[in-house]
Design an enzyme around this catalytic site. Structure first.
Site, PDB file in Angstrom:
ATOM      1  N   CYS A 127      -1.398   3.445  -4.386  1.00 29.67           N
ATOM      2  CA  CYS A 127      -0.586   2.614  -3.695  1.00 29.67           C
ATOM      3  C   CYS A 127      -0.536   0.903  -4.477  1.00 29.67           C
ATOM      4  O   CYS A 127       0.491   0.290  -4.339  1.00 29.67           O
ATOM      5  CB  CYS A 127      -0.680   2.049  -2.231  1.00 29.67           C
ATOM      6  SG  CYS A 127      -2.486   1.793  -1.947  1.00 29.67           S
ATOM      7  N   HIS A 128      -1.288   1.125  -5.249  1.00 29.32           N
ATOM      8  CA  HIS A 128      -1.268  -0.384  -5.998  1.00 29.32           C
ATOM      9  C   HIS A 128      -0.334  -0.149  -7.305  1.00 29.32           C
ATOM     10  O   HIS A 128      -0.050  -1.500  -7.688  1.00 29.32           O
ATOM     11  CB  HIS A 128      -3.011  -0.667  -6.554  1.00 29.32           C
ATOM     12  CG  HIS A 128      -3.346   0.507  -7.376  1.00 29.32           C
ATOM     13  ND1 HIS A 128      -3.899   1.553  -6.986  1.00 29.32           N
ATOM     14  CD2 HIS A 128      -3.030   0.669  -8.844  1.00 29.32           C
ATOM     15  CE1 HIS A 128      -4.282   2.457  -7.938  1.00 29.32           C
ATOM     16  NE2 HIS A 128      -3.779   1.817  -9.037  1.00 29.32           N
ATOM     17  N   ASN A 159      -1.680   3.730   3.625  1.00 33.15           N
ATOM     18  CA  ASN A 159      -2.290   4.728   2.760  1.00 33.15           C
ATOM     19  C   ASN A 159      -3.674   4.889   3.263  1.00 33.15           C
ATOM     20  O   ASN A 159      -4.389   3.736   2.801  1.00 33.15           O
ATOM     21  CB  ASN A 159      -1.976   4.110   1.373  1.00 33.15           C
ATOM     22  CG  ASN A 159      -2.794   5.198   0.261  1.00 33.15           C
ATOM     23  OD1 ASN A 159      -3.171   6.422   0.888  1.00 33.15           O
ATOM     24  ND2 ASN A 159      -2.610   4.655  -0.630  1.00 33.15           N
ATOM     25  N   GLU A 174      -5.776  -0.407 -15.577  1.00 30.98           N
ATOM     26  CA  GLU A 174      -4.654   0.578 -16.070  1.00 30.98           C
ATOM     27  C   GLU A 174      -3.594   0.085 -17.126  1.00 30.98           C
ATOM     28  O   GLU A 174      -2.751   0.627 -17.547  1.00 30.98           O
ATOM     29  CB  GLU A 174      -3.889   1.070 -14.702  1.00 30.98           C
ATOM     30  CG  GLU A 174      -4.741   1.948 -13.885  1.00 30.98           C
ATOM     31  CD  GLU A 174      -3.952   2.302 -12.487  1.00 30.98           C
ATOM     32  OE1 GLU A 174      -2.668   2.480 -12.743  1.00 30.98           O
ATOM     33  OE2 GLU A 174      -4.364   2.863 -11.739  1.00 30.98           O
ATOM     34  N   TYR A 230       8.913  -0.896  -4.633  1.00 29.26           N
ATOM     35  CA  TYR A 230       9.255  -0.434  -3.244  1.00 29.26           C
ATOM     36  C   TYR A 230      10.621   0.337  -3.417  1.00 29.26           C
ATOM     37  O   TYR A 230      11.038   1.360  -2.564  1.00 29.26           O
ATOM     38  CB  TYR A 230       9.110  -1.522  -2.174  1.00 29.26           C
ATOM     39  CG  TYR A 230       7.582  -1.896  -2.215  1.00 29.26           C
ATOM     40  CD1 TYR A 230       6.555  -1.242  -1.463  1.00 29.26           C
ATOM     41  CD2 TYR A 230       7.581  -3.459  -2.505  1.00 29.26           C
ATOM     42  CE1 TYR A 230       5.328  -1.891  -1.352  1.00 29.26           C
ATOM     43  CE2 TYR A 230       6.142  -3.788  -2.534  1.00 29.26           C
ATOM     44  CZ  TYR A 230       5.161  -3.130  -1.861  1.00 29.26           C
ATOM     45  OH  TYR A 230       3.935  -3.597  -1.961  1.00 29.26           O
TER      46      TYR A 230
END
Length: 159
Positions: free
Chosen positions: A118-119, A110, A147, A89
C-alpha cells in the site's frame, strides 16, 4: 493461528499465519511464548529480511487478507505494482471503476502492509497521501526510498 516477530528498519514487525496463509503484518513484538516458527512464517521473515536488505522487491507468499470484496480488489491491484513503481489512488480507482476515496480507505485497512504494498499508492501529483503503518508518512517514505520509488521532489527528505 501462529505468529512470528522480527526486527526491521521500520520497527518490530509481527507476521500472523492462519491455515497456511499470511493474514496480517502488524507493528510490534509479541511475547516469545506466543510465537511459532512455522515454515510459512519463517519464509515470510526471510523474505522481509531480504526486502529490507534490498535483495528482493516483491514477495512470493500465500496471502489471505480478511476484508470486503472491494478491499480485496484494491489489494490485488496493489500486488500488481512492482517494486520501484507507484500508482495513484485515482489510477487504481479508474481500474476498479470506483472513486479515489474508497481506494484510500481500502489502503488504510490493508492488514498486510509492506507485503501488500500500500506504500506504493500515492495521492494525485505524486503527493504522499497517507500511511496507516507505524511511523506514518516517514515509514511510507522509507519504504519508497528503499525501492528507489520516491517522486523526485521527495528524494531529499530525511527519514
Amino acid at each position: 493461528m501462529a505468529q512470528l516477530s522480527l526486527h526491521s528498519p521500520v520497527g518490530d514487525l509481527t507476521v500472523t499465519e492462519e491455515d497456511g496463509k499470511i493474514i496480517s503484518l502488524d507493528w510490534g513484538w509479541v511475547p516469545e511464548q506466543w510465537q511459532s516458527a512455522t515454515p510459512i512464517l519463517e519464509e515470510a521473515a526471510a523474505q522481509l529480511n531480504r526486502y529490507f536488505d534490498a535483495e528482493i522487491g516483491d514477495f512470493d507468499l500465500p496471502l489471505d487478507p480478511p476484508g470486503t470484496e472491494f478491499q480485496k480488489k484494491v489489494w490485488a491491484e496493489m500486488l500488481k505494482i512492482p517494486a520501484g513503481k507507484t500508482k495513484s489512488y485515482g489510477e487504481i480507482a479508474k481500474i476498479l471503476k470506483s472513486a479515489a476515496q474508497p481506494v484510500g480507505t481500502a489502503c488504510g485497512a490493508n492488514p498486510i502492509p509492506i507485503i501488500i504494498p500500500c506504500h506504493r499508492i500515492l495521492a494525485a501529483g505524486g503527493k504522499m497521501g497517507g500511511y496507516s503503518g507505524e511511523g506514518g508518512l516517514e515509514t511510507k517514505q522509507a519504504l519508497l526510498r528503499l525501492e528507489n520509488a520516491l517522486p523526485n521532489e521527495q528524494q531529499s527528505l530525511d527519514i
